[in-house]
Design a protein around this motif. Structure first.
Motif, PDB file in Angstrom:
ATOM      1  N   MET A 128      29.204 -18.843  -2.097  1.00 35.71           N
ATOM      2  CA  MET A 128      27.991 -18.820  -0.764  1.00 35.71           C
ATOM      3  C   MET A 128      27.160 -20.574  -0.517  1.00 35.71           C
TER       4      MET A 128
ATOM      5  N   PRO B  21      31.908 -14.682   4.822  1.00 34.26           N
ATOM      6  CA  PRO B  21      31.886 -13.372   4.029  1.00 34.26           C
ATOM      7  C   PRO B  21      33.040 -13.746   2.623  1.00 34.26           C
ATOM      8  N   PHE B  22      34.184 -14.473   3.273  1.00 32.26           N
ATOM      9  CA  PHE B  22      34.970 -14.683   2.250  1.00 32.26           C
ATOM     10  C   PHE B  22      34.420 -15.698   0.903  1.00 32.26           C
TER      11      PHE B  22
ATOM     12  N   ILE C 254      30.921 -15.573  -0.215  1.00 28.92           N
ATOM     13  CA  ILE C 254      30.428 -14.857  -0.567  1.00 28.92           C
ATOM     14  C   ILE C 254      31.338 -13.683  -2.075  1.00 28.92           C
ATOM     15  N   ARG C 255      32.393 -12.958  -1.516  1.00 31.93           N
ATOM     16  CA  ARG C 255      33.855 -12.222  -1.941  1.00 31.93           C
ATOM     17  C   ARG C 255      33.472 -13.426  -3.295  1.00 31.93           C
ATOM     18  N   LEU C 256      33.534 -14.565  -2.716  1.00 31.49           N
ATOM     19  CA  LEU C 256      34.563 -15.546  -4.112  1.00 31.49           C
ATOM     20  C   LEU C 256      32.872 -16.263  -5.084  1.00 31.49           C
ATOM     21  N   GLN C 257      32.020 -16.024  -4.636  1.00 36.39           N
ATOM     22  CA  GLN C 257      30.891 -15.682  -5.185  1.00 36.39           C
ATOM     23  C   GLN C 257      30.503 -17.159  -5.069  1.00 36.39           C
TER      24      GLN C 257
ATOM     25  N   LEU D 127      37.971 -22.630   0.231  1.00 37.55           N
ATOM     26  CA  LEU D 127      38.917 -21.459   0.660  1.00 37.55           C
ATOM     27  C   LEU D 127      40.191 -21.647  -0.546  1.00 37.55           C
TER      28      LEU D 127
ATOM     29  N   GLN E  67      33.992 -17.181   8.013  1.00 38.08           N
ATOM     30  CA  GLN E  67      34.195 -17.771   7.190  1.00 38.08           C
ATOM     31  C   GLN E  67      33.458 -17.393   5.718  1.00 38.08           C
TER      32      GLN E  67
ATOM     33  N   ARG F 161      42.753 -19.207  -1.074  1.00 39.26           N
ATOM     34  CA  ARG F 161      42.774 -18.573  -0.049  1.00 39.26           C
ATOM     35  C   ARG F 161      43.033 -19.297   0.863  1.00 39.26           C
TER      36      ARG F 161
ATOM     37  N   TYR G  49      41.172 -22.777  -3.924  1.00 35.60           N
ATOM     38  CA  TYR G  49      40.685 -21.296  -4.742  1.00 35.60           C
ATOM     39  C   TYR G  49      42.256 -20.860  -4.342  1.00 35.60           C
TER      40      TYR G  49
END
Length: 517
Positions: free
Chosen positions: A219, A211-212, A214-217, A156, A209, A161, A159
């Protein structure tokens, strides 16, 4: 995903703000622990049992692994496709998870043997030693959980985040606070509830952490893939980095070992003073270092030497701007602060005196602790993990020698441990700085003379204000809690306003520190 330029001061502020939530909760946690349990055998056993997985977490995950993984991931992100980045993440997850799972199982099964050299000072009291072993078995799986959490956080951060990883540690503090207040009455030894709180926190931090990612693709899907080029490079970078990071951690572990040989309460006194010193270190230095490492890695990948040097200079100035007043404030306000936060039925005046001594010794090294957080990434971002190792080993040896001299030679007890750590940190930071200068990647940018004059004057003015307003710390013992809190708030916020106001009057502006990632 092409990186979008982002203001580093803004990114550091976001990270610091989220981290401050966790640190403030950490302060609340320590207030609860001090007032509910106080220094003693049970607290000593818990703090040491929690220190072991924390030591390995910093060694494997947030330390050596992060410093080896982030530069490689940054390179993949800049030069390769998202599918290749995902493949790297999957392979790293497989290797990291399997290694840590084996270590966790081995330590849980062999806990009494592992505990013997670490808590040798507890063996004189079999009940205290058995309590430590029991707590170690409960807390050690935290290593696996929090290491995977740190792995997710590294992705994260790479990227941009920063907020989510910085906020995640707050869950540990919430869990320990809840365990102390709600679970402890149900245990024959109330401190055991804290060990279960650590395990609960590890599970919740990891789940928070995912789900975030997953949002970045991105996982992670753990895979053991032999011969993966990226994993091989990370391992080659990680091995020397592990020695480098382990230096400070081994020093802390050695300090705790010596403290276990001293009078009861020494481990707890060191813990509380270290936690107060960690407050500015964790909020500001870690925030700057977290933002700087990916940015330095990209500068190196882009072969932008001038921008690399300018970024290091920017980070060092920002650290000094924060570390110097924080160090002075901790030294000048140590007794009033400790009385306000911890003093009570289970934390008596003698505890205030003992924690003050070690806190002031730690605070003297705050500038060096923060500088290391900036200088070390200057090497790791260039995938040079060997130089910090050599420097760290020298600092570790000096620290251990100073421990023996100050604790046993000069009879400074636990205060000597804290002072030795600070002196060794200055040696470490100084040698890192010299190494960066010799490598030609750190150059002082224009404006240092004016910057130094402004910061010096502001610190002198702030110190005079704090000395004048704080008065005699013994008077604080007779005040009500509300009066203590009111005066401490006035000192903290007043000191910050005086410091910031003096800087503004001298001509310094926030715009002087704005940079793009």
């Amino acid at each position: 995903m092409k990186p979008r330029p982002r203001g580093l001061l803004r990114a550091s502020a976001v990270t610091g703000s989220m981290t401050s939530v966790s640190r403030v909760l950490g302060l609340v946690r320590d207030i609860v622990l001090a007032r509910v349990f106080g220094p003693g055998d049970g607290a000593d056993a818990f703090f040491l049992a929690f220190k072991i997985p924390n030591f390995l977490r910093r060694l494997f995950a947030e330390g050596a692994f992060n410093q080896a993984f982030v530069p490689v991931l940054s390179e993949y992100r800049s030069q390769r496709s998202l599918a290749q980045v995902q493949e790297l993440v999957n392979a790293v997850a497989g290797y990291l998870g399997s290694v840590l799972l084996l270590i966790t199982l081995a330590v849980v099964l062999a806990a009494p043997l592992v505990a013997l050299p670490i808590a040798y000072g507890f063996t004189a009291d079999p009940e205290k030693f058995d309590l430590f072993v029991h707590m170690l078995r409960i807390t050690f799986p935290y290593l696996l959980l929090i290491s995977l959490t740190a792995f997710a956080g590294s992705i994260l951060n790479s990227y941009d985040r920063f907020a989510v990883p910085a906020l995640t540690p707050a869950l540990l503090n919430l869990s320990l606070i809840a365990s102390a207040l709600l679970l402890s009455p149900y245990f024959s030894r109330p401190e055991v509830a804290l060990a279960w709180g650590v395990l609960i926190a590890g599970i919740s931090q990891l789940l928070f952490q995912l789900p975030f990612l997953i949002r970045l693709q991105l996982m992670p899907k753990p895979v053991i893939k032999r011969g993966h080029e990226g994993v091989g490079r990370i391992i080659r970078l990680m091995i020397p980095a592990m020695f480098g990071v382990s230096v400070s951690q081994i020093n802390l572990l050695f300090d705790t070992f010596i403290a276990s040989l001293l009078v009861a309460g020494s481990v707890s006194w060191l813990y509380f003073s270290e936690r107060l010193m960690d407050l500015p270190l964790g909020i500001f230095a870690v925030a700057v270092a977290t933002v700087v490492l990916p940015s330095l890695s990209r500068r190196h990948a882009e072969q932008s030497a001038e921008a690399f040097a300018a970024l290091l200079d920017w980070a060092f100035r920002l650290i000094l701007l924060i570390a110097l007043p924080a160090s002075l404030a901790l030294v000048l306000l140590s007794e009033p602060m400790i009385i306000t936060l911890f003093h009570g039925d289970n934390f008596v005046t003698e505890d205030v005196v003992q924690v003050t001594r070690s806190l002031q010794a730690y605070s003297l090294g705050l500038v060096a602790f923060m500088a290391i957080k900036v200088f070390a990434p200057g090497f790791y971002s260039r995938q040079d993990t060997r130089t910090p190792v050599r420097i760290g080993i020298i600092a570790m040896i000096v620290n251990m020698i100073l421990n023996v001299i100050l604790v046993f030679g000069l009879q400074m007890a636990h205060t000597g441990l804290a002072l030795a750590t600070s002196l060794a940190a200055f040696l470490n930071a100084g040698m890192l700085w010299v190494g960066l200068k010799k490598a030609g990647v750190f150059q002082f940018q224009p404006g240092w003379a004016l910057f130094s004059a402004r910061v010096t004057v502001a610190n002198v003015v702030m110190s005079l204000f704090l000395i004048w307003l704080a008065g005699d710390w013994r008077d604080w013992l007779d005040w009500s809690t509300w009066r203590q809190v009111w005066m401490m708030g006035l000192l903290c916020f007043g000191g910050m306003l005086v410091y910031a106001g003096t800087l503004l009057l001298s001509g310094m502006r926030a715009g002087d520190f704005r940079r793009q990632a």
